[in-house]
Design a protein around this motif. Structure first.
Motif, PDB file in Angstrom:
ATOM      1  N   GLN A  91      -5.446  -5.416  10.912  1.00  0.00           N
ATOM      2  CA  GLN A  91      -6.186  -5.230   9.744  1.00  0.00           C
ATOM      3  C   GLN A  91      -5.608  -3.642   8.951  1.00  0.00           C
ATOM      4  N   PRO A  92      -6.101  -3.246  10.128  1.00  0.00           N
ATOM      5  CA  PRO A  92      -6.016  -1.877   9.646  1.00  0.00           C
ATOM      6  C   PRO A  92      -4.190  -1.593   8.928  1.00  0.00           C
ATOM      7  N   VAL A  93      -3.832  -1.536   9.777  1.00  0.00           N
ATOM      8  CA  VAL A  93      -2.314  -1.033  10.312  1.00  0.00           C
ATOM      9  C   VAL A  93      -1.410  -1.945   9.038  1.00  0.00           C
ATOM     10  N   GLY A  98       1.322  -1.460   3.923  1.00  0.00           N
ATOM     11  CA  GLY A  98       1.303  -2.022   2.785  1.00  0.00           C
ATOM     12  C   GLY A  98       1.379  -1.038   2.267  1.00  0.00           C
ATOM     13  N   MET A  99       0.257  -0.045   1.623  1.00  0.00           N
ATOM     14  CA  MET A  99       0.097   1.220   0.852  1.00  0.00           C
ATOM     15  C   MET A  99       1.519   2.650   1.076  1.00  0.00           C
ATOM     16  N   MET A 100       2.166   2.251   2.418  1.00  0.00           N
ATOM     17  CA  MET A 100       3.112   3.261   2.357  1.00  0.00           C
ATOM     18  C   MET A 100       4.251   2.632   2.315  1.00  0.00           C
ATOM     19  N   ALA A 101       4.699   1.710   1.462  1.00  0.00           N
ATOM     20  CA  ALA A 101       5.156   0.692   0.881  1.00  0.00           C
ATOM     21  C   ALA A 101       5.623   0.784  -0.542  1.00  0.00           C
ATOM     22  N   LEU A 102       4.197   0.951  -0.824  1.00  0.00           N
ATOM     23  CA  LEU A 102       4.464   0.477  -2.600  1.00  0.00           C
ATOM     24  C   LEU A 102       4.031   2.577  -2.437  1.00  0.00           C
ATOM     25  N   MET A 103       3.202   3.519  -2.513  1.00  0.00           N
ATOM     26  CA  MET A 103       3.881   4.313  -1.912  1.00  0.00           C
ATOM     27  C   MET A 103       5.129   4.557  -2.468  1.00  0.00           C
ATOM     28  N   ALA A 104       6.341   4.709  -1.026  1.00  0.00           N
ATOM     29  CA  ALA A 104       7.335   4.814  -1.117  1.00  0.00           C
ATOM     30  C   ALA A 104       8.577   4.312  -1.864  1.00  0.00           C
TER      31      ALA A 104
END
Length: 248
Positions: A91-93, A98-104
């Protein structure tokens, strides 16, 4: 009209402390349609006396009818939602990537007006490197200790475990800004290659069951494809940046 089910809840509510698990227990009961008979334990002495009387070690405690359910985790399990406190989890990764993909995607959209682009893919990798470095840097000591379980270079030269998070963060920042490629590319290639070989040997050759230090020293993420992916991302990004001038 059907009367609501009732439950008794005993929880700590003091001037200097309100138990968060007590609040969660009350909310969980009410969300399941229970009318809560809410008993506040307002002093440490009262709480200790309650524990002694009922032979329990913690509060809050919930009764439904004559049955004692227990604390918040017991209550959640009673309703079919066990709280995962132990064991390994991805879950942590999953949340991080997921957040890094949305930020990118968001950042690339602002920069190029195109959310899906080569830049969004590049930033996904470099943002992920920065985020993973941050998680390691929260407690470098714990990270370096866990890292020693499997990293081949760190086992031979202990300071590498302390250097690694800074090197990963540096490469991630430089790759995000796309500057000083002569620094970021060799750094990413070096730590990514050693990391990939170390993880592959530990997991797929030696068949060891270890926790991954990729998200910090307090990680419950199992060592395996996640850490291998982290290292392959760095290698792939470095190779892409070397080949990019030829591809354009």
């Amino acid at each position: 009209m059907k009367q609501p089910n009732t439950a008794k809840l005993y929880r700590m509510v003091m001037e200097d402390h309100v138990c968060p698990y007590g609040i969660k227990s009350k909310w969980l009961l009410e969300s399941r349609g229970y009318q809560v008979d809410d008993h506040h334990l307002t002093t440490r002495e009262e709480t200790a006396a309650f524990k002694d009387k009922h032979g329990v070690k913690t509060t809050p405690q919930t009764w439904i009818g004559d049955e004692r359910i227990g604390g918040y985790t017991d209550l959640a399990a009673h309703f079919g939602n066990p709280v995962q406190n132990e064991g390994t989890s991805y879950q942590p990764v999953a949340a991080l990537f997921g957040m890094m993909a949305l930020m990118a995607l968001g950042a690339a959209w602002v920069a190029t007006s195109e959310p899906l682009s080569i830049l969004s893919a590049e930033w996904f990798v470099s943002f992920s490197m920065c985020a993973l470095a941050y998680l390691k840097l929260r407690d470098v000591e714990s990270f370096s200790t866990m890292f020693l379980n499997y990293d081949l270079l760190a086992k031979r030269w202990v300071p590498y475990g302390y250097i690694y998070p800074f090197a990963e963060g540096l490469a991630g920042v430089l790759m995000t800004a796309q500057v000083l490629n002569f620094v970021s590319i060799p750094v990413a290639l070096f730590i990514g290659t050693i990391g990939a070989v170390s993880v592959f040997k530990a997991v797929y050759i030696d068949k060891r069951e270890l926790k991954c230090a990729c998200v910090g020293g307090d990680s419950n993420v199992p060592l395996g494809f996640v850490s291998l992916t982290e290292n392959l991302f760095m290698i792939g990004m470095a190779v892409w940046m070397l080949a990019k001038p030829l591809a354009i």
